[in-house]
Scaffold this motif. Structure first.
Motif, PDB file in Angstrom:
ATOM      1  N   ASN A  38     -17.129-119.052  62.733  1.00 18.15           N
ATOM      2  CA  ASN A  38     -15.946-119.337  61.902  1.00 18.15           C
ATOM      3  C   ASN A  38     -15.966-120.757  61.573  1.00 18.15           C
ATOM      4  N   SER A  39     -16.380-120.222  60.969  1.00 14.26           N
ATOM      5  CA  SER A  39     -16.391-121.668  60.924  1.00 14.26           C
ATOM      6  C   SER A  39     -15.604-122.140  59.732  1.00 14.26           C
ATOM      7  N   GLN A  40     -15.295-123.443  59.696  1.00 17.09           N
ATOM      8  CA  GLN A  40     -14.557-124.002  58.569  1.00 17.09           C
ATOM      9  C   GLN A  40     -15.471-124.941  57.800  1.00 17.09           C
ATOM     10  N   SER A 146      -9.726-113.770  65.755  1.00 17.59           N
ATOM     11  CA  SER A 146      -9.801-115.083  65.109  1.00 17.59           C
ATOM     12  C   SER A 146     -11.122-115.799  65.373  1.00 17.59           C
ATOM     13  N   ALA A 147     -11.900-115.305  66.331  1.00 16.72           N
ATOM     14  CA  ALA A 147     -13.162-115.960  66.679  1.00 16.72           C
ATOM     15  C   ALA A 147     -14.293-115.572  65.730  1.00 16.72           C
ATOM     16  N   SER A 148     -14.065-114.603  64.868  1.00 17.68           N
ATOM     17  CA  SER A 148     -15.113-114.150  63.956  1.00 17.68           C
ATOM     18  C   SER A 148     -14.575-114.053  62.538  1.00 17.68           C
ATOM     19  N   LEU A 149     -15.484-113.976  61.592  1.00 16.04           N
ATOM     20  CA  LEU A 149     -15.122-113.828  60.191  1.00 16.04           C
ATOM     21  C   LEU A 149     -15.460-112.415  59.748  1.00 16.04           C
ATOM     22  N   CYS A 150     -14.488-111.729  59.189  1.00 17.21           N
ATOM     23  CA  CYS A 150     -14.709-110.382  58.673  1.00 17.21           C
ATOM     24  C   CYS A 150     -14.610-110.397  57.150  1.00 17.21           C
ATOM     25  N   CYS A 151     -15.710-110.048  56.489  1.00 15.00           N
ATOM     26  CA  CYS A 151     -15.714-109.896  55.041  1.00 15.00           C
ATOM     27  C   CYS A 151     -15.902-108.411  54.734  1.00 15.00           C
ATOM     28  N   TYR A 152     -15.389-107.972  53.618  1.00 18.90           N
ATOM     29  CA  TYR A 152     -15.500-106.549  53.308  1.00 18.90           C
ATOM     30  C   TYR A 152     -15.560-106.334  51.809  1.00 18.90           C
ATOM     31  N   TYR A 153     -15.994-105.125  51.442  1.00 22.94           N
ATOM     32  CA  TYR A 153     -16.106-104.797  50.020  1.00 22.94           C
ATOM     33  C   TYR A 153     -16.020-103.292  49.850  1.00 22.94           C
ATOM     34  N   VAL A 215     -24.994-120.040  52.639  1.00 20.94           N
ATOM     35  CA  VAL A 215     -23.638-120.096  53.197  1.00 20.94           C
ATOM     36  C   VAL A 215     -23.553-119.300  54.495  1.00 20.94           C
ATOM     37  N   SER A 216     -24.117-118.102  54.499  1.00 17.37           N
ATOM     38  CA  SER A 216     -24.008-117.226  55.670  1.00 17.37           C
ATOM     39  C   SER A 216     -24.693-117.822  56.897  1.00 17.37           C
ATOM     40  N   LYS A 217     -25.737-118.606  56.680  1.00 17.98           N
ATOM     41  CA  LYS A 217     -26.447-119.227  57.807  1.00 17.98           C
ATOM     42  C   LYS A 217     -25.585-120.265  58.513  1.00 17.98           C
ATOM     43  N   ASP A 218     -24.603-120.818  57.810  1.00 16.08           N
ATOM     44  CA  ASP A 218     -23.731-121.834  58.399  1.00 16.08           C
ATOM     45  C   ASP A 218     -22.532-121.225  59.125  1.00 16.08           C
ATOM     46  N   LEU A 219     -22.443-119.912  59.109  1.00 12.87           N
ATOM     47  CA  LEU A 219     -21.332-119.234  59.761  1.00 12.87           C
ATOM     48  C   LEU A 219     -21.786-118.608  61.070  1.00 12.87           C
ATOM     49  N   SER A 220     -20.878-118.521  62.003  1.00 16.79           N
ATOM     50  CA  SER A 220     -21.183-117.841  63.260  1.00 16.79           C
ATOM     51  C   SER A 220     -20.279-116.628  63.400  1.00 16.79           C
TER      52      SER A 220
END
Length: 280
Positions: A38-40, A146-153, A215-220
């Motif tokens: 999660n990053s910001q 809140s510790a992870s990012l959830c994207c969806y489509y 972008v995805s590589k910079d996210l955890s």
């Protein structure tokens, strides 16, 4: 898996598309009509302040930076013209009876997928078996962490513009979800925006895909949920883009049982994504 075995599986898939799905046995206990193969970001504009003790200079820099964030996030959202999957998600949540589909959240196979750092969960089901409600339950569960990012489509062939059925619409939406967070824009997306004459030109699909990978590589701890893959008009292209993300993303895909003409898609998921869950 060796190259020869991949070729053998591919031939088997051509003659019998369900062969790969049927050989694994039972999957989700308590469920029916399903087969689960999660990053910001900081602002790209940086201001170097030599005199850290000068509060006025620091405040002025922060003001400029905040204005940049607000203006550019709005401009980039308008420029990307990404389909909004939240309309489908909200509609599914409103129609879903509380508790529907939540059995999957405690299933050992789902728990294993969720606890991994990468991997693909492929859920197949009959028409009307509740796959969209499963997706909604999964998304709600992941978004609560809140510790992870959830994207969806949501792929949706009811969209007359076809933007919700092709690979480009997916890339636009995922890039917007991953690269504009906490009021900021990832530098890679801002660079693409600048390259496209500050939004006067459209980015190519290849540029969108390459930027999304950066972008995805910079996210955890990133989770990606895709609903109704069978309604995607470019499923094979979508899977090739997703293959670039799977090394550092947990991906869940729902679809109807694939038709015989979809053996390429089924083979790609089974042999390039590798992670298939057993049958019910």
């Amino acid at each position: 898996m060796t190259e020869s075995s991949l070729g053998r599986d591919f031939k088997e898939q051509q003659s019998n598309p369900q062969a790969g799905a049927d050989r694994s046995g039972s999957m989700f206990s308590g469920a029916s009509n399903f087969n689960a193969a999660n990053s910001q970001f900081q602002s790209a504009t940086t201001i170097n302040i030599e005199h850290d003790g000068d509060a006025q200079i620091h405040q002025a820099a922060m003001t400029i930076n905040n204005n940049w964030k607000t203006d550019d996030v709005f401009a980039i959202r308008k420029w990307l013209k990404a389909p909004d999957p939240s309309t489908n998600f909200v509609a599914a949540c409103d129609k879903r009876t509380p508790g529907t589909g939540e059995w999957i959240l405690s299933d050992p196979q789902f728990v294993e997928w969720r606890e991994a750092t990468s991997g693909v969960l492929w859920i197949q089901g009959k028409v009307g078996s509740g796959k969209t409600f499963l997706s909604a339950a999964i998304i709600q569960e992941l978004k609560a962490d809140s510790a992870s990012l959830c994207c969806y489509y949501y792929f949706d062939n009811c969209d007359n513009s076809q933007a919700r059925t092709n690979a480009r619409g997916l890339l636009q939406s995922l890039l917007l979800q991953m690269a504009t967070r906490s009021g900021g824009v990832h530098p890679a997306l801002h660079e693409l925006y600048t390259k496209c004459t500050e939004g006067l030109m459209e980015p190519t699909t290849a540029e969108l895909s390459a930027t999304l990978e950066v972008v995805s590589k910079d996210l955890s701890s990133v989770f990606l949920v895709l609903d109704a893959m069978d309604e995607c008009s470019e499923a094979f292209d979508v899977l090739k883009h997703l293959a670039q993300l799977k090394k550092h993303t947990c991906i869940a895909v729902t679809s109807r049982y694939l038709a015989e003409t979809d053996y390429e898609v089924s083979w790609y998921i089974q042999n390039l994504f590798v992670r298939m869950l057993p049958n019910t």
